[in-house]
Design an enzyme around this catalytic site. Structure first.
Site, PDB file in Angstrom:
ATOM      1  N   ARG A  59       1.205  15.131 -29.170  1.00  0.00           N
ATOM      2  CA  ARG A  59       1.826  15.839 -28.062  1.00  0.00           C
ATOM      3  C   ARG A  59       3.494  15.369 -27.976  1.00  0.00           C
ATOM      4  NH1 ARG A  59      -3.239  15.461 -26.340  1.00  0.00           N
ATOM      5  NH2 ARG A  59      -2.983  13.474 -25.049  1.00  0.00           N
ATOM      6  N   GLU A  96      -6.446   3.740 -24.061  1.00  0.00           N
ATOM      7  CA  GLU A  96      -7.292   4.000 -22.680  1.00  0.00           C
ATOM      8  C   GLU A  96      -8.619   4.063 -23.011  1.00  0.00           C
ATOM      9  OE1 GLU A  96      -5.732   6.971 -20.015  1.00  0.00           O
ATOM     10  OE2 GLU A  96      -6.931   6.404 -18.361  1.00  0.00           O
TER      11      GLU A  96
HETATM   12  P1  AMP Z   1      -1.801   4.657 -24.068  1.00  0.00           P
HETATM   13  O1  AMP Z   1      -1.776   4.074 -25.605  1.00  0.00           O
HETATM   14  O2  AMP Z   1      -3.083   4.025 -23.372  1.00  0.00           O
HETATM   15  O3  AMP Z   1      -0.590   4.324 -23.211  1.00  0.00           O
HETATM   16  O4  AMP Z   1      -2.057   6.040 -24.315  1.00  0.00           O
HETATM   17  C1  AMP Z   1      -1.270   7.083 -24.636  1.00  0.00           C
HETATM   18  C2  AMP Z   1      -1.580   7.976 -25.469  1.00  0.00           C
HETATM   19  O5  AMP Z   1      -2.784   8.557 -25.148  1.00  0.00           O
HETATM   20  C3  AMP Z   1      -0.577   9.272 -25.228  1.00  0.00           C
HETATM   21  O6  AMP Z   1      -0.377   9.805 -26.624  1.00  0.00           O
HETATM   22  C4  AMP Z   1      -1.397  10.149 -24.566  1.00  0.00           C
HETATM   23  O7  AMP Z   1      -0.982  11.514 -24.840  1.00  0.00           O
HETATM   24  C5  AMP Z   1      -2.829   9.886 -24.543  1.00  0.00           C
HETATM   25  N1  AMP Z   1      -3.283   9.904 -23.169  1.00  0.00           N
HETATM   26  C6  AMP Z   1      -3.760   8.587 -22.590  1.00  0.00           C
HETATM   27  N2  AMP Z   1      -4.422   8.785 -21.512  1.00  0.00           N
HETATM   28  C7  AMP Z   1      -4.256   9.938 -21.195  1.00  0.00           C
HETATM   29  C8  AMP Z   1      -4.481  10.751 -19.921  1.00  0.00           C
HETATM   30  N3  AMP Z   1      -5.061  10.355 -18.736  1.00  0.00           N
HETATM   31  N4  AMP Z   1      -4.038  12.157 -19.929  1.00  0.00           N
HETATM   32  C9  AMP Z   1      -3.581  12.560 -21.195  1.00  0.00           C
HETATM   33  N5  AMP Z   1      -3.246  11.926 -22.092  1.00  0.00           N
HETATM   34  C10 AMP Z   1      -3.564  10.686 -22.174  1.00  0.00           C
END
Ligand code: AMP
Length: 171
Positions: A59, A96
Site C-alpha cells: 500500500r 503487529e
Molecule cells: P508495523 O510494522 O507494525 O508498523 O506495520 C505496518 C505495516 O503493516 C504497514 O505496511 C501496514 O500496511 C500494515 N498494517 C499493520 N497493522 C495494520 C492495521 N491494523 N491495518 C492496516 N494495515 C496494517
C-alpha cells in the site's frame, strides 16, 4: 482530516482475531480524497530538498508513487523478499501480526539522496524502522516518514525516535 477519516473502513479481526484492520481502499477509490491524502502527506516537506520517495510494498506503493509524481522525483520500491531481480540489501522485522522482511536494489539510492519514506499505516513501527535502515544502508538520508494512518496505542514512533514523523489520521 475528518474528511479523510470518513473514507477509512475498519475491518475487525482481519487478517487474524484481535486486529482492527484499517482499510484504505474506500479512500483511494475516491479521487478527491486520494488527491487530498497525497497532498497532505507531502505538504510539510514542500520547502525541503527531497530527492526520492521510498514506499513499502504494497500500500506504500499507492501513496508513495503518487507523491513522487506530485514532487517530480523518483519512486523507490521496498519489496517483499524474492521480488526484485537485481542485487538487493534486505532487512527483517517484526509486524503487529507475524514477521517479515523487505528488500531494496543496491543501486536504488546513493549517498547524498534525501528520502521521504511513505506507507499507508504506522502500527508497531517495525516495517518503517526496517525501511529506514535499508535506506541508510545504501548511504542515503531519511528526511522523514509519512503515513496516512498512525495507530498511536502501538507506540510505533518509539522505534523511529531519530526520525521526523508525519501522520494524517491518528487512532
Ligand atoms: P508495523 O510494522 O507494525 O508498523 O506495520 C505496518 C505495516 O503493516 C504497514 O505496511 C501496514 O500496511 C500494515 N498494517 C499493520 N497493522 C495494520 C492495521 N491494523 N491495518 C492496516 N494495515 C496494517
Amino acid at each position: 482530516m475528518q474528511r479523510l477519516e470518513a473514507y477509512i473502513r475498519n475491518i475487525p479481526d482481519f487478517p487474524e482475531p484481535g486486529i482492527q484492520f484499517k482499510d484504505i481502499t474506500p479512500l483511494v477509490k475516491t479521487p478527491a480524497m486520494l488527491k487530498l491524502a497525497v497532498h497532505q502527506l507531502i505538504h510539510p516537506f514542500l520547502g525541503q530538498e527531497i530527492t526520492a520517495i521510498a514506499g513499502m510494498e504494497a500500500r506504500g506503493f499507492i501513496f508513495g508513487s503518487l507523491a513522487a509524481w506530485e514532487l517530480g522525483i523518483g519512486f523507490i520500491p521496498l519489496r517483499k523478499p524474492g521480488k526484485l531481480p537485481y542485487d538487493v540489501e534486505s532487512m527483517s522485522y517484526n509486524l503487529e501480526y507475524g514477521s517479515a522482511s523487505l528488500e531494496v536494489h543496491i543501486d536504488a539510492l546513493e549517498q547524498g539522496d534525501k528520502v521521504l519514506l511513505i506507507d499507508d499505516l504506522l502500527a508497531t513501527g517495525g516495517t518503517a524502522a526496517a525501511s529506514c535502515e535499508l535506506v541508510e544502508k545504501l548511504g542515503a538520508e531519511v528526511v522523514a516518514c509519512a503515513f496516512v494512518v498512525e495507530l498511536d496505542f502501538l507506540n510505533g514512533r518509539e522505534k523511529l525516535s531519530k526520525h521526523k514523523i508525519h501522520s494524517l489520521i491518528h487512532y
